[in-house]
Design a protein around this motif. Sequence first.
Motif, PDB file in Angstrom:
ATOM      1  N   ILE A   5      47.603  40.821  43.235  1.00  8.86           N
ATOM      2  CA  ILE A   5      47.811  42.166  42.737  1.00  8.86           C
ATOM      3  C   ILE A   5      47.282  43.157  43.767  1.00  8.86           C
ATOM      4  CG2 ILE A   5      47.747  41.520  40.301  1.00  8.86           C
ATOM      5  CD1 ILE A   5      44.884  42.633  40.224  1.00  8.86           C
ATOM      6  N   GLN A   6      47.793  44.356  43.693  1.00  5.18           N
ATOM      7  CA  GLN A   6      47.340  45.437  44.579  1.00  5.18           C
ATOM      8  C   GLN A   6      46.773  46.537  43.697  1.00  5.18           C
ATOM      9  OE1 GLN A   6      50.829  46.484  46.805  1.00  5.18           O
ATOM     10  NE2 GLN A   6      50.609  44.753  48.189  1.00  5.18           N
ATOM     11  N   HIS A   7      45.461  46.729  43.782  1.00  9.16           N
ATOM     12  CA  HIS A   7      44.791  47.715  42.941  1.00  9.16           C
ATOM     13  C   HIS A   7      45.251  49.135  43.248  1.00  9.16           C
ATOM     14  CE1 HIS A   7      41.943  45.053  40.875  1.00  9.16           C
ATOM     15  NE2 HIS A   7      41.986  44.333  41.981  1.00  9.16           N
ATOM     16  N   ASP A   8      45.731  49.384  44.469  1.00 14.14           N
ATOM     17  CA  ASP A   8      46.150  50.734  44.850  1.00 14.14           C
ATOM     18  C   ASP A   8      47.643  50.978  44.655  1.00 14.14           C
ATOM     19  OD1 ASP A   8      46.937  49.013  46.856  1.00 14.14           O
ATOM     20  OD2 ASP A   8      46.344  50.323  48.500  1.00 14.14           O
ATOM     21  N   SER A   9      48.344  50.039  44.055  1.00 15.40           N
ATOM     22  CA  SER A   9      49.784  50.165  43.826  1.00 15.40           C
ATOM     23  C   SER A   9      50.056  51.101  42.639  1.00 15.40           C
ATOM     24  CB  SER A   9      50.387  48.792  43.524  1.00 15.40           C
ATOM     25  OG  SER A   9      51.715  48.916  43.090  1.00 15.40           O
ATOM     26  N   PRO A  10      51.182  51.827  42.677  1.00 19.33           N
ATOM     27  CA  PRO A  10      51.544  52.641  41.515  1.00 19.33           C
ATOM     28  C   PRO A  10      52.026  51.788  40.331  1.00 19.33           C
ATOM     29  CG  PRO A  10      53.245  52.805  43.190  1.00 19.33           C
ATOM     30  CD  PRO A  10      52.102  52.027  43.792  1.00 19.33           C
ATOM     31  N   VAL A  11      52.301  50.504  40.573  1.00 23.33           N
ATOM     32  CA  VAL A  11      52.735  49.596  39.508  1.00 23.33           C
ATOM     33  C   VAL A  11      51.498  49.174  38.717  1.00 23.33           C
ATOM     34  CG1 VAL A  11      53.844  47.387  38.998  1.00 23.33           C
ATOM     35  CG2 VAL A  11      54.641  48.775  40.936  1.00 23.33           C
ATOM     36  N   PRO A  12      51.509  49.354  37.391  1.00 22.59           N
ATOM     37  CA  PRO A  12      50.350  48.970  36.582  1.00 22.59           C
ATOM     38  C   PRO A  12      49.955  47.508  36.805  1.00 22.59           C
ATOM     39  CG  PRO A  12      51.911  50.219  35.260  1.00 22.59           C
ATOM     40  CD  PRO A  12      52.586  49.934  36.573  1.00 22.59           C
ATOM     41  N   LEU A  13      48.659  47.250  36.744  1.00 22.88           N
ATOM     42  CA  LEU A  13      48.140  45.909  37.028  1.00 22.88           C
ATOM     43  C   LEU A  13      48.713  44.856  36.076  1.00 22.88           C
ATOM     44  CD1 LEU A  13      44.430  46.868  37.765  1.00 22.88           C
ATOM     45  CD2 LEU A  13      46.197  46.263  39.431  1.00 22.88           C
ATOM     46  N   PRO A  37      46.538  30.393  33.438  1.00 18.44           N
ATOM     47  CA  PRO A  37      45.069  30.501  33.395  1.00 18.44           C
ATOM     48  C   PRO A  37      44.611  31.314  32.178  1.00 18.44           C
ATOM     49  CG  PRO A  37      45.924  31.141  35.555  1.00 18.44           C
ATOM     50  CD  PRO A  37      47.105  30.962  34.647  1.00 18.44           C
ATOM     51  N   PRO A  38      43.461  30.955  31.613  1.00 16.64           N
ATOM     52  CA  PRO A  38      42.925  31.747  30.502  1.00 16.64           C
ATOM     53  C   PRO A  38      42.735  33.201  30.945  1.00 16.64           C
ATOM     54  CG  PRO A  38      41.687  29.710  30.756  1.00 16.64           C
ATOM     55  CD  PRO A  38      42.606  29.817  31.941  1.00 16.64           C
ATOM     56  N   ALA A  39      43.012  34.122  30.042  1.00 17.80           N
ATOM     57  CA  ALA A  39      42.956  35.551  30.370  1.00 17.80           C
ATOM     58  C   ALA A  39      41.591  35.959  30.916  1.00 17.80           C
ATOM     59  CB  ALA A  39      43.313  36.383  29.143  1.00 17.80           C
ATOM     60  N   ARG A  40      40.535  35.476  30.308  1.00 19.42           N
ATOM     61  CA  ARG A  40      39.182  35.861  30.738  1.00 19.42           C
ATOM     62  C   ARG A  40      38.907  35.408  32.174  1.00 19.42           C
ATOM     63  NH1 ARG A  40      35.329  37.381  27.335  1.00 19.42           N
ATOM     64  NH2 ARG A  40      36.330  36.308  25.600  1.00 19.42           N
ATOM     65  N   GLY A  41      39.265  34.177  32.479  1.00 21.22           N
ATOM     66  CA  GLY A  41      39.036  33.659  33.829  1.00 21.22           C
ATOM     67  C   GLY A  41      39.899  34.345  34.875  1.00 21.22           C
ATOM     68  N   LEU A  42      41.169  34.580  34.538  1.00 22.09           N
ATOM     69  CA  LEU A  42      42.061  35.251  35.472  1.00 22.09           C
ATOM     70  C   LEU A  42      41.587  36.679  35.721  1.00 22.09           C
ATOM     71  CD1 LEU A  42      44.578  35.195  37.228  1.00 22.09           C
ATOM     72  CD2 LEU A  42      45.922  35.817  35.209  1.00 22.09           C
ATOM     73  N   ALA A  43      41.159  37.349  34.664  1.00 23.60           N
ATOM     74  CA  ALA A  43      40.660  38.716  34.809  1.00 23.60           C
ATOM     75  C   ALA A  43      39.460  38.754  35.751  1.00 23.60           C
ATOM     76  CB  ALA A  43      40.291  39.291  33.442  1.00 23.60           C
ATOM     77  N   ALA A  44      38.558  37.804  35.582  1.00 21.09           N
ATOM     78  CA  ALA A  44      37.372  37.766  36.445  1.00 21.09           C
ATOM     79  C   ALA A  44      37.754  37.510  37.897  1.00 21.09           C
ATOM     80  CB  ALA A  44      36.406  36.688  35.948  1.00 21.09           C
ATOM     81  N   SER A  45      38.691  36.597  38.126  1.00 21.48           N
ATOM     82  CA  SER A  45      39.060  36.280  39.508  1.00 21.48           C
ATOM     83  C   SER A  45      39.842  37.409  40.177  1.00 21.48           C
ATOM     84  CB  SER A  45      39.852  34.970  39.580  1.00 21.48           C
ATOM     85  OG  SER A  45      41.119  35.126  39.005  1.00 21.48           O
ATOM     86  N   LEU A  46      40.564  38.213  39.382  1.00 20.53           N
ATOM     87  CA  LEU A  46      41.336  39.330  39.947  1.00 20.53           C
ATOM     88  C   LEU A  46      40.548  40.637  39.965  1.00 20.53           C
ATOM     89  CD1 LEU A  46      44.827  38.725  38.282  1.00 20.53           C
ATOM     90  CD2 LEU A  46      44.144  38.194  40.638  1.00 20.53           C
TER      91      LEU A  46
END
Length: 128
Positions: A5-13, A37-46
């Motif tokens: 993912i690109q945090h600075d992209s205009p496309v929502p995460l 991947p479980p949502a919690r783990g993926l969120a942490a890694s991203l």
Amino acid sequence: MLFRIQHDSPVPLGDQIAACVRGAIADGTAAPGERLPPARGLAASLGVNMHTVLRGYGQLRDEGLIELRRGRGAVVTADGAARSRAGLLTALGSVVAEARRLGMADDDILTLVRSALGGGRPTGEGTA
């Protein structure tokens, strides 16, 4: 499966996360029955909020590409038709992202799509 993912992209995460899964489904990297991947783990890694991941997963569920099962997580359900649809959605997402990068408004993007649907004619031309 690789998530980028690109945090600075205009496309929502959340949309970017859904696009990663759609791409994997479309190209066969993610097979039916495969667990995401479980949502919690993926969120942490991203480095994003867990609800952002769940928003992306929700889009995929609404598109019929995954099932969300309590206790089992997110599972790919895409059949052949869904894989084709995922490929189309991936391509459309790329077109929209590029148009937004160029500064186009949503109405202008829709006009281009309508033009393409009409065989290249601008909307309204050639109608009786």
